[in-house]
Design an enzyme around this catalytic site. Structure first.
Site, PDB file in Angstrom:
ATOM      1  CB  CYS A 149     -18.502  53.495  38.878  1.00 12.76           C
ATOM      2  SG  CYS A 149     -17.622  54.805  37.750  1.00 12.76           S
ATOM      3  CG  HIS A 206     -19.812  52.509  33.580  1.00 15.07           C
ATOM      4  ND1 HIS A 206     -20.393  53.396  33.035  1.00 15.07           N
ATOM      5  CD2 HIS A 206     -18.984  53.181  34.537  1.00 15.07           C
ATOM      6  CE1 HIS A 206     -20.266  54.647  33.302  1.00 15.07           C
ATOM      7  NE2 HIS A 206     -19.398  54.556  34.258  1.00 15.07           N
TER       8      HIS A 206
END
Length: 333
Positions: free
Chosen positions: A128, A240
């Site tokens: 990711c 994130h």
């Protein structure tokens, strides 16, 4: 189009269902698979209810065109042959095959064409943090070759799955009630804390998560770029963020970088610091694009640019990227 989702009950599996429906992916028939713990659960998709089947070594994948797998590296390795033996294209969200030379590692904004050559019928979805970073790096690479990257990631609880998100929420409830804090999914209490470790440490002192950013970036971008990462878990619930320092072969003007980012696919430029406009995980959660701000010259490097980015780890960092890969394959049949 017959589609399967392996790991349908997990956070990414659930996001697959949402993304496929929202993007009107051409699903004529849908199969859901999971572990013994998940088998029998029912989920809704496009107004119909589907029951999770137990993932087994049998012929359940016969006739399946695309299988999105997100059940962990060990499951992907064990069941890859079962899933692909009838010609199913397996788009795998785990780390199992990412660095295999005959398995493409794809972020469509960077190297979509790599997905068309998949001799093992496996395409790997990158980590990711790597996905989010390379989407932003590519328009800068188009201006001048990137030679080195330093990055500090600020990774939310969602990166460790649905149970980790639930644990963080429970920790705040425990603290508010004055109760003993529940700690299971993380090495330490995450609430009101940051943990400078994601995944296990390797012999060079970097974690496996940090080494993924080094190795995967080079494979995706077909580049000799070097990436030194520090990956940190923070107490955000979802989405994130990353602080990135980028070294290029020639000096770049900030305005040129901003213009390139503003026009790049999958990127939204939010860069007006004087008015406190910059990306934050509170606002990027649930969004498809990677949001970028704080673009400026690196004071330590005349050929350096530094920036801040934030994006939804479960969407673009996982499910959305895999679905975009499938869309690209379908559009080039």
């Amino acid at each position: 189009m017959k589609v399967a989702i392996v790991g349908a009950s997990g956070a990414v599996g659930q996001e697959f269902l949402r993304v496929l429906e929202q993007r009107h992916f051409p699903v004529d028939e849908l199969l859901l698979f999971g572990s013994p713990r998940s088998a029998g659960r029912k989920y809704s998709f496009c107004g119909k209810e589907y029951e999770v089947k137990l993932l087994q070594h049998n012929d359940d994948f016969k006739g399946v065109d695309i299988a999105f797998t997100s059940a962990g590296a060990s499951t992907s390795r064990e069941f890859a042959d079962t899933i692909t033996k009838f010609g199913t294209v397996m788009i795998d969200n785990s780390s199992a095959f990412r660095m295999e030379p005959d398995v493409p590692l794809v972020v469509p904004e960077c190297n979509a064409a790599d997905a068309l050559a998949h001799p093992r019928n496996i395409i790997a979805n990158p980590n990711c943090t790597t996905i989010m970073m390379v989407v932003v790096l590519q328009p800068i690479e188009n201006l001048s070759h990137i030679t080195d990257i330093h990055v500090a990631s600020y990774q939310s609880a969602s990166g460790a799955g649905a149970l980790a998100m639930a644990e963080l929420e429970q920790q705040y409830r425990d603290l508010a009630a004055g109760s003993e804090v529940t700690v299971d999914k993380f090495a330490y209490q995450l609430a009101y804390n940051v943990i400078p470790q994601i995944d296990a440490f390797t012999d060079n002192g970097y974690t496996r998560e940090e080494m993924k950013m080094f190795n995967e970036t080079r494979k995706i971008m077909h580049s000799d770029v070097r990436c030194s990462a520090m990956c940190v878990r923070i107490s955000a619930l979802r989405s994130h963020s990353e602080a990135v320092w980028i070294g290029t072969e020639k000096p770049l003007e900030v305005k040129d970088v901003q213009n390139a980012l503003a026009s790049a696919p999958g990127v939204i430029l939010e860069d007006d610091p004087q008015n406190r406009i910059y990306p934050m995980p509170l606002f990027t959660a649930g969004k498809d694009e990677i949001h970028v701000g704080r673009v400026r010259k690196d004071l330590c490097n005349p050929c350096g640019i530094t920036l801040w980015l934030s994006g939804d780890q479960i969407r673009k960092g996982a499910a959305l990227n895999a679905v975009q890969i499938a869309e690209y394959i379908i559009s080039h049949k």
